[in-house]
Design a protein around this motif. Structure first.
Motif, PDB file in Angstrom:
ATOM      1  N   ASN A 150      -8.416  25.489  -4.695  1.00 15.27           N
ATOM      2  CA  ASN A 150      -9.782  24.946  -4.447  1.00 15.27           C
ATOM      3  C   ASN A 150     -10.174  25.558  -2.927  1.00 15.27           C
ATOM      4  O   ASN A 150      -9.685  25.660  -1.894  1.00 15.27           O
ATOM      5  CB  ASN A 150      -9.636  23.618  -4.059  1.00 15.27           C
ATOM      6  CG  ASN A 150      -9.003  22.547  -5.300  1.00 15.27           C
ATOM      7  OD1 ASN A 150      -9.696  22.498  -6.265  1.00 15.27           O
ATOM      8  ND2 ASN A 150      -7.973  22.259  -5.100  1.00 15.27           N
ATOM      9  N   LYS A 168     -14.680  27.833 -10.621  1.00 14.92           N
ATOM     10  CA  LYS A 168     -15.473  26.673 -11.260  1.00 14.92           C
ATOM     11  C   LYS A 168     -17.060  26.853 -11.294  1.00 14.92           C
ATOM     12  O   LYS A 168     -17.646  26.313 -12.160  1.00 14.92           O
ATOM     13  CB  LYS A 168     -15.042  25.269 -10.766  1.00 14.92           C
ATOM     14  CG  LYS A 168     -13.527  24.747 -11.172  1.00 14.92           C
ATOM     15  CD  LYS A 168     -13.562  24.571 -12.587  1.00 14.92           C
ATOM     16  CE  LYS A 168     -12.098  24.024 -12.731  1.00 14.92           C
ATOM     17  NZ  LYS A 168     -11.942  22.628 -12.049  1.00 14.92           N
ATOM     18  N   ASN A 170     -14.272  22.080  -5.029  1.00 10.45           N
ATOM     19  CA  ASN A 170     -13.754  21.526  -6.275  1.00 10.45           C
ATOM     20  C   ASN A 170     -13.461  22.728  -7.199  1.00 10.45           C
ATOM     21  O   ASN A 170     -14.364  23.603  -7.625  1.00 10.45           O
ATOM     22  CB  ASN A 170     -14.851  20.736  -6.917  1.00 10.45           C
ATOM     23  CG  ASN A 170     -14.341  20.278  -8.506  1.00 10.45           C
ATOM     24  OD1 ASN A 170     -13.214  20.381  -8.741  1.00 10.45           O
ATOM     25  ND2 ASN A 170     -15.164  20.264  -9.345  1.00 10.45           N
TER      26      ASN A 170
END
Length: 546
Positions: free
Chosen positions: A478, A534, A269
């Motif tokens: 990703n 992230k 993610n």
């Protein structure tokens, strides 16, 4: 560590012409023929490649050697939970514990005058045993081969030695010997976390102590059987010898192994990073990966090979990554990209056969770049930096992939790269052992002769094919990333990545003065290139591979 030699001599295998058509067989011998120019269907059913009577032959009557390979469709993914490393321990015991009639020391003394060689290589999905000997000593050596495969001694003292070495590897060697290989294995641990692909083939610190000699004997009986083996033989041998080899393999256990499905890579993610901190690391070793559902079994793999080679062929100096990171900026030793697992890449310039996989990913390898602590000691003008070159190098590499995805290769770039590849892939099979290995790998992927088929696929490619495949299968939003670095670098690098902090390239004054203005201008763009980070975690080296 994965290639386990029982007795290795520096014997050069006889080089074979890549243009020769080998004989290959499946139950009965057949002569390899020329496939259609566009290969769109598999030559063999990959599910039927292993089992009773399945043989790949490479007859070479002019050779003075004989190579025998036994490939079992059984790798580390077959390890039972809590006893990861069992398959590796079993393979080592088969090779390093002698036979019912001869100890390992006696075998070593016996084969020395013959310049014979035998070893095993364990990977995620297959285990391969390789034997090589001069044809004049084949009969004598074969009696030892037969004993190792049908009647291994499994001696207690040998087991203690094998297990001790295996424990030392997972506890110490894997973390200390090479940060480059460490980062690659750590990436697979992250990419395949929670699956049977996660652990390194040697197991984990916690699992190796659980392996018993009885476990090894049972694993040998249940997984190294006549029902999941592919026989390979090359060189100067007779039909009578092959028949004897097949008959002896048919005496192996008749258990039908329950081989699990290969674990699939996790889907990241955004960009998820694990920084592994260790004491006294001299640089930052970076490895990235993102799932890619294409293997050699698909024709599109040829298109991705061209793009991959253009971006960064392993240990070659013409790729975009190498040119930008090493040649232009002198940041490290080398920078490459990969579309399949490259076994022992720090040691070999050409890819080894014997490690076919059905779970695949696209990866970038940034060999160690300097950390802030080292740069500050070398150059007083850099005394105020907090992060070394890792952040900048990572941005540069990902930006190059993005440029390739968005803009593609030009016709000229495509033609030059394809021409190189069509010659280069023939170097993969310079020896009997390598040629036989690639023929056997071909069966795993449902192909007949991967190298020949690949050459034809490359010949029929267009630049549009390559650029379309890149857009279809590659992306950088990703990704998983592992960075092995010094403990002084870990926290500053984490914060820089999380906050997308600008990362201006840290040159010494002398180097900066000699750089062209276009490089400085590009540096400014790279320093502010947005990465979709992230999550960043810091892991102590002592906590990896537990």
């Amino acid at each position: 560590m994965k290639k386990i030699a029982a007795y290795i001599l520096p014997v050069a295998l006889l080089a074979v012409s890549c243009s020769k058509q080998p004989q290959v067989s499946q139950q009965t011998t057949e002569t390899a023929t020329t496939a259609p120019a566009t290969t769109t269907t598999a030559a063999y059913d990959a599910n039927e490649a292993f089992g009773p009577g399945k043989v790949v032959e490479l007859k070479q009557p002019e050779s003075n050697k004989v190579i025998i390979k036994l490939m079992f469709k059984n790798g580390s993914m077959s390890d039972p939970e809590g006893k990861e490393g069992l398959n590796y321990a079993t393979a080592r015991m088969i090779m390093e514990s002698g036979t019912k009639d001869m100890t390992i020391s006696q075998i070593k003394d016996k084969i020395y005058p013959w310049a014979a060689d035998y070893y095993t290589n364990v990977d995620k999905e297959v285990t391969v045993f390789t034997f090589a000997v001069h044809k004049d000593f084949l009969d004598e050596f074969y009696s030892i081969i037969r004993g190792l495969m049908l009647n291994p001694a499994f001696a207690e003292e040998d087991f203690k030695r094998v297990k001790s070495n295996q424990q030392n590897f997972v506890d110490q060697v894997i973390r200390a010997s090479s940060d480059e290989e460490y980062s690659k294995k750590a990436l697979e641990d992250l990419l395949f976390r929670g699956t049977n692909y996660q652990h390194v083939v040697e197991g984990t610190s916690a699992s190796v102590p659980n392996i018993t000699l009885e476990d090894v004997k049972n694993h040998w009986r249940n997984y190294f059987t006549q029902n999941n083996v592919l026989i390979g033989v090359a060189g100067n041998y007779s039909d009578e010898f092959l028949n004897k080899l097949k008959a002896d393999v048919a005496q192996m256990s008749d258990v039908k192994p329950n081989i699990p499905k290969a674990g699939q890579p996790n889907k990241p993610n955004g960009i998820q990073v694990e920084i592994i901190k260790k004491d006294d690391a001299l640089g930052s070793a970076v490895f990235t990966g993102t799932p890619m559902p294409v293997t050699r079994s698909a024709d599109e793999f040829a298109a991705l090979m061209v793009a991959n080679s253009f971006l960064g062929e392993h240990r070659k100096s013409y790729g975009k990554l190498y040119d930008k990171i090493r040649t232009t900026r002198s940041m490290n030793y080398g920078d490459y990209s990969y579309i399949e697992w490259y076994d022992q890449g720090g040691s070999f310039q050409l890819p080894n056969p014997g490690v076919p996989r059905s779970s695949n990913y696209f990866a970038l390898w940034i060999r160690p770049v300097q950390i802030a602590e080292g740069l500050k000691k070398q150059y007083s003008e850099l005394k105020d930096i907090d992060v070394g070159h890792a952040h900048f190098a990572l941005r540069l590499a990902i930006r190059e992939v993005d440029n390739l995805i968005q803009n593609g290769m030009t016709q000229e770039e495509f033609e030059l790269t394809r021409k190189f590849l069509r010659s280069y892939i023939k170097l993969y099979i310079q020896t009997q052992e390598k040629q036989l290995g690639y023929l056997m790998d071909s069966r795993f992927y449902g192909r007949k002769d991967y190298i020949q088929e690949l050459d034809r696929l490359l010949a029929n490619l267009t630049v549009e094919d390559v650029n379309n495949a890149v857009k279809k299968y590659w992306q950088t939003d990703n990704m998983f990333i592992t960075i092995v670095t010094d403990d002084s670098e870990a926290e500053p690098l984490k914060q820089a990545l999380l906050n997308n902090t600008p990362s201006p390239m840290s040159y010494s004054n002398l180097v900066r003065e000699g750089l062209p203005q276009e490089v400085i201008a590009e540096d400014n763009q790279i320093a502010n290139y947005e990465l979709n980070v992230k999550d960043v975690k810091i892991i102590d080296s002592k906590e990896t591979f537990k």
